[in-house]
Write a protein that holds these residues in place. Structure first.
Motif, short mmCIF file in Angstrom:
data_model
loop_
_atom_site.label_atom_id
_atom_site.label_comp_id
_atom_site.label_asym_id
_atom_site.label_seq_id
_atom_site.Cartn_x
_atom_site.Cartn_y
_atom_site.Cartn_z
N GLU A 83 59.63 50.87 21.25
CA GLU A 83 58.99 50.73 22.55
C GLU A 83 59.89 50.02 23.54
N THR A 86 62.75 52.34 24.75
CA THR A 86 62.36 53.39 25.69
C THR A 86 62.16 52.85 27.10
N ARG A 87 62.12 51.54 27.26
CA ARG A 87 61.98 50.95 28.59
C ARG A 87 63.31 50.55 29.21
N THR A 88 64.41 50.76 28.51
CA THR A 88 65.70 50.28 29.00
C THR A 88 66.37 51.22 30.00
#
Length: 301
Positions: A83, A86-88
């Protein structure tokens, strides 16, 4: 252009602002050396790839040790920090074993190879189990935001594939095709990874529907210029830098020549992701690593 777009454009052989960079594996011991004597966590791995200028991160599964028997999807399947990754803004690949990898885990390498050579029914059953496992895993990963799948199955030695190509076509490539089909249903890009010399089955890799090929081991005779010429319109090529170049003492000019050579023959019209054929491990010289990625980012193409 951001990290994710750069990788996506390269895979689709669209124009990029620079050649993207990525590695199949980044060993924690190397990250620890880079960051200092720390217990390596997500923030250290992110700092490492940001500093090196990598555009993608490859995540490997935890909790999939079969302990013998047929591979099944465990309840505790984990891709660490999925998770958070996937936010980077980086392109996120998940790496999955194919039948050879699972056969080695469940049977041992020699027994697996023997069953493969004989086209044993046991091997057919194993392939079917891997198909089910990977289809469900791909579905879960897509729902959790990954962007691509790498099917990693070492089907070759330095001198060629591990069994007659017809055996691989009969037993393995239909499985690869089914994984690719599942990934495409989930709108994910797919790469195939194998060490060794794959020249005898490059047509089969293309026919299976893969978007790209990762590794391209130069010391095994994988001539990236030749492969680009014949397959570059169908496959994105990723890798080819001999990891030995990053372990031995090399001058900046020597490293520049290596980078320049790969980019010139394989990257001028996109369709290239720069990296080593192996991934990054302890024993590699950090200064050499910084140099090669710096040269790519300077646009030596």
């Amino acid at each position: 252009m951001d990290h994710k777009s750069r990788i996506m454009h390269a895979i689709q052989r669209l124009p990029v602002d620079r050649i993207p960079c990525a590695e199949l594996v980044i060993n924690d011991a190397l990250v620890q050396e880079f960051c200092g004597k720390v217990t390596v966590g997500f923030e250290h791995r992110l700092y490492f790839i940001q500093t090196m200028g990598l555009d993608a991160m490859c995540l490997h599964p935890c909790g999939m040790n079969p302990g013998g028997g047929s591979p099944t999807l465990p309840d505790n399947l984990v891709f660490n920090d999925l998770e958070a990754w996937t936010r980077t803004g980086h392109f996120i690949f998940a790496v999955l074993d194919g039948p050879i990898g699972w056969g080695t885990k469940t049977l041992g390498y020699n027994q697996m190879l023997s069953k493969l050579m004989r086209s044993s029914p046991d091997m057919t059953d194993l392939v079917s189990a891997v198909d089910v496992l990977n289809a469900e895993t791909i579905h879960r990963l897509a729902a959790n935001g990954v962007n691509g799948i790498i099917i990693a199955d070492d089907i070759a030695f330095t001198n060629g594939v591990i069994a007659r190509p017809n055996i691989l076509r009969q037993l393995l490539f239909p499985s690869f095709s089914r994984s690719v089909e599942q990934a495409k249903k989930e709108n994910l890009f797919t790469f195939f990874h194998s060490d060794g010399n794959l020249m005898a089955v490059l047509d089969d890799i293309v026919a299976a529907g893969f978007d790209g090929l990762q590794c391209l081991e130069s010391i095994a005779g994988m001539d990236i210029a030749l492969i680009k010429k014949h397959y570059g319109h169908k496959l994105c090529l990723w890798g080819n830098l001999d990891p030995g170049e990053l372990c031995l003492v090399r001058s900046r000019n020597e490293l520049m020549e290596k980078v320049h050579g790969i980019i010139n023959v394989a990257g001028n019209d996109s369709g290239l992701i720069f990296g080593t054929s192996s991934g990054l491990f302890e024993g590699m010289r950090l200064e050499s690593l910084k140099c090669v990625y710096e040269f790519v980012q300077q646009g030596l193409n």
